[in-house]
Enzyme design. Structure first.
Site, PDB file in Angstrom:
ATOM      1  N   ASN A  89       0.798  -1.217   0.000  1.00 28.33           N
ATOM      2  CA  ASN A  89       0.000   0.000   0.000  1.00 28.33           C
ATOM      3  C   ASN A  89       0.834   1.272   0.000  1.00 28.33           C
ATOM      4  OD1 ASN A  89      -2.402   1.843   0.843  1.00 28.33           O
ATOM      5  ND2 ASN A  89      -0.912   2.038   2.517  1.00 28.33           N
ATOM      6  N   SER A 142      -2.890   0.037  -6.608  1.00 29.17           N
ATOM      7  CA  SER A 142      -2.600   0.943  -7.713  1.00 29.17           C
ATOM      8  C   SER A 142      -3.341   2.257  -7.460  1.00 29.17           C
ATOM      9  CB  SER A 142      -3.021   0.299  -9.037  1.00 29.17           C
ATOM     10  OG  SER A 142      -2.803   1.190 -10.121  1.00 29.17           O
ATOM     11  N   SER A 143      -3.752   2.907  -8.512  1.00 28.41           N
ATOM     12  CA  SER A 143      -4.508   4.154  -8.412  1.00 28.41           C
ATOM     13  C   SER A 143      -5.289   4.349  -9.699  1.00 28.41           C
ATOM     14  CB  SER A 143      -3.573   5.342  -8.200  1.00 28.41           C
ATOM     15  OG  SER A 143      -4.260   6.569  -8.406  1.00 28.41           O
ATOM     16  N   TYR A 158       3.470  10.009 -10.462  1.00 31.69           N
ATOM     17  CA  TYR A 158       2.649   9.146  -9.605  1.00 31.69           C
ATOM     18  C   TYR A 158       1.838   8.175 -10.463  1.00 31.69           C
ATOM     19  CZ  TYR A 158      -1.044   7.738  -6.360  1.00 31.69           C
ATOM     20  OH  TYR A 158      -1.925   7.006  -5.595  1.00 31.69           O
ATOM     21  N   LYS A 162       2.288   4.040 -10.798  1.00 32.71           N
ATOM     22  CA  LYS A 162       1.182   3.135 -10.474  1.00 32.71           C
ATOM     23  C   LYS A 162       0.814   2.274 -11.683  1.00 32.71           C
ATOM     24  CE  LYS A 162       0.290   3.981  -6.142  1.00 32.71           C
ATOM     25  NZ  LYS A 162       0.386   2.907  -5.113  1.00 32.71           N
TER      26      LYS A 162
END
Length: 257
Positions: A89, A142-143, A158, A162
């Site tokens: 995380n 992930s995002s 970012y 991810k």
């Protein structure tokens, strides 16, 4: 299904706040024990105090440093005497335009978000094998920024890191099939996860202004607990069954005003 997690042991990186702490709370509520990894020693101590020292154990380490995360995972497995899974995380984001990206911040995001996931997976696989879990699991967070273009602006590094996590997870899942280690990727959208605490106010406001220009509405309403519940769901699947990719995004519309 939560009964499947009673007395199991899971490691959560970035576990002292945000998504990580919410995931740890949900796991403890489901009867599991948790090993927390974070660079923030004080935050770890507070999290362990909240969760209970009989259910939680913290180790300070930088996931982006291979020796550090390897040692942390080994220490947690030794402390509990078993290990059933890992939730990768830990994450970091720093908004900026591509032209103005700061080298230190680029490296920090790549090291934390991508290399930290790689190093933690490398470290946990032999530990899962050694401790003989009957339902070993790895979950990589992930995002939505990795796939959607309506998330926050100026988060290119970012989002790219991810996206790398997602591609890496696909190969990891294939490699782990022989040992029936379930591998999942969870892709959360926007939620109040404390990830923006260290952002520079000037670059943040510039990113927000650019984001506002892309549309009149934003999606709101998702919490860190929603993501935590998704993690519990993925971990509780029976052996031989895995959540492949699970995306959660808020659905309520609110003016960006």
């Amino acid at each position: 299904m939560k009964m499947e997690l009673v007395d199991r042991v899971y490691i959560v990186t970035g576990g002292s706040k945000g998504f990580g702490l919410a995931i740890a709370r949900a796991l403890v509520a489901a009867g599991a024990r948790v090993g927390l990894v974070s660079r923030n020693q004080q935050g770890l101590e507070q999290a362990v105090s909240e969760l209970g020292a009989d259910r939680a154990y913290g180790v300070a380490a930088d996931v982006g440093q291979r020796t550090g995360i390897t040692g942390a995972i080994a220490a947690i497995a030794q402390h509990f005497g078993r290990l059933d899974g890992l939730v990768n995380n830990a994450g970091a984001a720093r908004p900026n335009t591509v032209e103005n990206l700061v080298e230190e911040e680029v490296l920090m995001q790549v090291n934390t978000n991508f290399l930290g996931t790689v190093f933690a997976c490398q470290a946990v696989i032999p530990q899962l094998r050694e401790h003989g879990s009957d339902n070993p699991r790895i979950i990589n967070i992930s995002s939505a920024s990795a796939f959607h273009f309506d998330e926050m602006s100026h988060l290119s590094i970012y989002a790219a890191s991810k996206a790398a996590v997602e591609r890496f997870t696909r190969d990891l899942a294939t490699e782990c099939q022989a040992e029936e280690i379930g591998v999942s990727c969870i892709r959360p959208g926007g939620a109040d996860s404390s990830i923006a605490e260290a952002w520079d106010m000037d670059v943040t406001m510039a990113a927000f202004a650019a984001w506002r220009e892309e549309g009149s509405y934003m999606a709101v309403g998702m919490t860190v607990d929603d993501v935590a519940n998704a993690v519990v769901f993925a971990l509780a699947q029976p052996r031989g069954v895995s959540v492949d990719l699970l995306e959660l995004r808020p659905q309520r519309r609110s003016p960006k005003g």
